[in-house]
Design a protein around this motif. Structure first.
Motif, PDB file in Angstrom:
ATOM      1  N   SER A 154      27.787   7.877 -20.517  1.00 36.77           N
ATOM      2  CA  SER A 154      28.022   6.446 -20.701  1.00 36.77           C
ATOM      3  C   SER A 154      28.948   6.194 -21.885  1.00 36.77           C
ATOM      4  CB  SER A 154      26.687   5.710 -20.907  1.00 36.77           C
ATOM      5  OG  SER A 154      25.857   5.841 -19.771  1.00 36.77           O
ATOM      6  N   MET A 155      28.775   6.967 -22.957  1.00 29.37           N
ATOM      7  CA  MET A 155      29.652   6.826 -24.119  1.00 29.37           C
ATOM      8  C   MET A 155      31.097   7.168 -23.761  1.00 29.37           C
ATOM      9  SD  MET A 155      27.143   8.495 -27.009  1.00 29.37           S
ATOM     10  CE  MET A 155      28.424   8.531 -28.260  1.00 29.37           C
ATOM     11  N   VAL A 156      31.284   8.195 -22.928  1.00 36.75           N
ATOM     12  CA  VAL A 156      32.639   8.571 -22.519  1.00 36.75           C
ATOM     13  C   VAL A 156      33.232   7.506 -21.593  1.00 36.75           C
ATOM     14  CG1 VAL A 156      33.992  10.256 -21.223  1.00 36.75           C
ATOM     15  CG2 VAL A 156      32.219  11.042 -22.795  1.00 36.75           C
ATOM     16  N   THR A 157      32.428   7.041 -20.635  1.00 36.23           N
ATOM     17  CA  THR A 157      32.909   6.036 -19.681  1.00 36.23           C
ATOM     18  C   THR A 157      33.361   4.766 -20.390  1.00 36.23           C
ATOM     19  OG1 THR A 157      31.484   6.867 -17.908  1.00 36.23           O
ATOM     20  CG2 THR A 157      32.236   4.585 -17.725  1.00 36.23           C
ATOM     21  N   PHE A 158      32.563   4.331 -21.364  1.00 37.13           N
ATOM     22  CA  PHE A 158      32.880   3.090 -22.068  1.00 37.13           C
ATOM     23  C   PHE A 158      33.512   3.356 -23.428  1.00 37.13           C
ATOM     24  CE2 PHE A 158      29.277   1.951 -19.249  1.00 37.13           C
ATOM     25  CZ  PHE A 158      29.949   1.036 -18.461  1.00 37.13           C
ATOM     26  N   SER A 159      34.387   4.351 -23.460  1.00 37.94           N
ATOM     27  CA  SER A 159      35.131   4.650 -24.689  1.00 37.94           C
ATOM     28  C   SER A 159      36.556   4.104 -24.645  1.00 37.94           C
ATOM     29  CB  SER A 159      35.188   6.166 -24.921  1.00 37.94           C
ATOM     30  OG  SER A 159      35.874   6.814 -23.858  1.00 37.94           O
ATOM     31  N   GLY A 160      36.960   3.598 -23.484  1.00 38.50           N
ATOM     32  CA  GLY A 160      38.299   3.021 -23.331  1.00 38.50           C
ATOM     33  C   GLY A 160      38.206   1.665 -22.665  1.00 38.50           C
ATOM     34  N   PRO A 161      39.248   0.882 -22.695  1.00 36.77           N
ATOM     35  CA  PRO A 161      39.201  -0.490 -22.166  1.00 36.77           C
ATOM     36  C   PRO A 161      39.293  -0.592 -20.649  1.00 36.77           C
ATOM     37  CG  PRO A 161      41.381  -0.024 -23.035  1.00 36.77           C
ATOM     38  CD  PRO A 161      40.543   1.179 -23.347  1.00 36.77           C
ATOM     39  N   ARG A 162      39.542   0.540 -19.963  1.00 32.00           N
ATOM     40  CA  ARG A 162      39.672   0.495 -18.512  1.00 32.00           C
ATOM     41  C   ARG A 162      38.814   1.577 -17.862  1.00 32.00           C
ATOM     42  NH1 ARG A 162      44.941  -0.482 -20.261  1.00 32.00           N
ATOM     43  NH2 ARG A 162      45.822  -2.478 -19.535  1.00 32.00           N
ATOM     44  N   THR A 163      38.410   1.329 -16.624  1.00 32.00           N
ATOM     45  CA  THR A 163      37.628   2.307 -15.865  1.00 32.00           C
ATOM     46  C   THR A 163      38.333   2.602 -14.545  1.00 32.00           C
ATOM     47  OG1 THR A 163      36.316   0.580 -14.771  1.00 32.00           O
ATOM     48  CG2 THR A 163      35.463   1.472 -16.849  1.00 32.00           C
ATOM     49  N   THR A 164      38.009   3.769 -13.974  1.00 38.73           N
ATOM     50  CA  THR A 164      38.588   4.181 -12.694  1.00 38.73           C
ATOM     51  C   THR A 164      37.490   4.729 -11.799  1.00 38.73           C
ATOM     52  OG1 THR A 164      39.029   6.454 -13.429  1.00 38.73           O
ATOM     53  CG2 THR A 164      40.735   4.796 -13.875  1.00 38.73           C
ATOM     54  N   VAL A 165      37.885   5.129 -10.598  1.00 44.19           N
ATOM     55  CA  VAL A 165      36.936   5.696  -9.643  1.00 44.19           C
ATOM     56  C   VAL A 165      36.309   6.974 -10.182  1.00 44.19           C
ATOM     57  CG1 VAL A 165      36.758   6.771  -7.361  1.00 44.19           C
ATOM     58  CG2 VAL A 165      38.093   4.683  -7.646  1.00 44.19           C
ATOM     59  N   LEU A 166      37.059   7.759 -10.955  1.00 45.44           N
ATOM     60  CA  LEU A 166      36.564   9.049 -11.437  1.00 45.44           C
ATOM     61  C   LEU A 166      35.266   8.899 -12.227  1.00 45.44           C
ATOM     62  CD1 LEU A 166      36.884  12.071 -11.815  1.00 45.44           C
ATOM     63  CD2 LEU A 166      38.328  11.603 -13.813  1.00 45.44           C
TER      64      LEU A 166
END
Length: 358
Positions: free
Chosen positions: A327-339
């Motif tokens: 979760s920390m890695v996923t929400f470490s940047g301002p954008r998300t993708t399918v990966l």
């Protein structure tokens, strides 16, 4: 209205014919128990959707982030009442732990994973408020550690429980931290939880009558869930014994009951490219579950003298740590993708496998 009618009608039926419906002969029959389980689960889920509809109307009247808070509080209130009913029935010292763990895995891996996949496939990348997600995680991480990991490594008791002193102090500290977060979210740092500039609420101010109507609908939908929870607990226990399923399945079912309607709302928001609402719903639900369920479970244990086992086994601890890191890695940047979504779904799949094959 149909959901409320079904809920109250089912309650009346069980109130007058409970002994016949939940007789030993019926509960010893796997097919009959399965039918009773489908009936009760279907009605309770229907009522849960009615609660969400009422909460959603209140949310529209009050705007964000208050709207999301109302939805979250409604769901967590139902969850706490279901857990309390099962605990007060006796013989379920791990139901609080299993439910909190299940909510965490379903929300942070299942719902978020599927939301990111749906949103990524439809919109390629999605934006959200990074400071808001970071604020959620900064509170979720210590609460998860206190609730599910710390009891496994303390030495004040022989089992994965907390001593009376620890239970009182940790319950109080948890509530204080949660209240501080709510004050931050709804007060001076409200902008962190709204992606883009805060838009003023552009609907007419609701009247007391309108608010009262939807509050009454919310309560009327929640009460049958609570009143039927004891019967559901008996049916679930019987079905679990009949099919040889693990006891942790009770916590999974409670988590599914309380979060399915909100989960659907989160998925719809991601599909409409409203990832911020998805983040608020999912991370907010996880945070509220930990911040409110832990003190409630500990308080019930202290008042009734029932044992409350909170600590996870090593497998559960590994999944919790993996989920938090991911979760920390996923929400470490301002954008998300399918990966990111696909990875979360993989961890959720592993969790489901381990529930049935620990």
């Amino acid at each position: 209205m149909k959901a409320l009618a079904a809920g109250w009608l089912t309650f009346v039926v069980y109130f007058f014919f409970k002994d016949s419906l939940l007789s030993k002969s019926n509960l010893d029959s796997a097919p009959i128990t399965a039918l009773l389980l489908v009936w009760l689960l279907g009605v309770i889920l229907w009522c849960a959707f009615a609660v969400i509809v009422a909460a959603d109307h209140l949310a529209e009247m009050l705007g964000e982030p208050f709207g999301t808070l109302i939805l979250t509080f409604s769901i967590v209130a139902i969850e706490v009442m279901l857990i309390s009913t099962v605990m007060l029935g006796g013989g379920a010292p791990t139901v609080g732990r299993d439910t909190m763990f299940a909510v965490m895995m379903i929300v942070l891996n299942g719902v978020i994973g599927l939301s990111l996949v749906i949103g990524g496939l439809k919109h390629h990348t999605q934006d959200y408020s990074l400071p808001g997600a970071s604020a959620y995680l900064s509170v979720i991480i210590p609460l998860v550690t206190i609730a599910l990991i710390l009891p496994s490594v303390t030495h004040s008791t022989d089992e994965a429980t907390l001593s009376t002193t620890q239970a009182i102090l940790f319950a109080g500290a948890t509530i204080v931290l949660y209240v501080v977060f709510i004050l931050i979210q709804t007060g001076r740092h409200r902008d962190l939880f709204v992606h883009g500039p805060i838009e003023e609420h552009d609907v007419p101010d609701p009247t007391a009558r309108q608010i009262g109507k939807w509050v009454a609908m919310l309560v009327a939908g929640a009460l049958p869930i609570v009143l039927l929870s004891k019967s559901l607990d008996k049916v679930v226990d019987a079905e679990i014994k009949a099919i040889g399923a693990p006891g942790a399945l009770t916590g999974v079912l409670i988590a599914m009951i309380v979060f399915t309607p909100e989960g659907i709302s989160a998925l719809k928001a991601a599909s409409r490219n409203q990832l911020q609402r998805t983040v608020n719903l999912c991370l907010g639900a996880c945070l509220s579950t930990l911040g409110l369920t832990l003190p409630a479970v500990l308080t019930i244990g202290l008042i009734t003298g029932e044992q409350v086992i909170l600590g996870l086994d090593p497998t559960g601890i590994v999944l919790v740590v993996l989920t938090l890191l991911l979760s920390m890695v996923t929400f470490s940047g301002p954008r998300t993708t399918v990966l990111e979504g696909a990875v979360h779904l993989l961890v959720f799949f592993v969790y489901i496998v381990l529930v049935f094959s620990p």
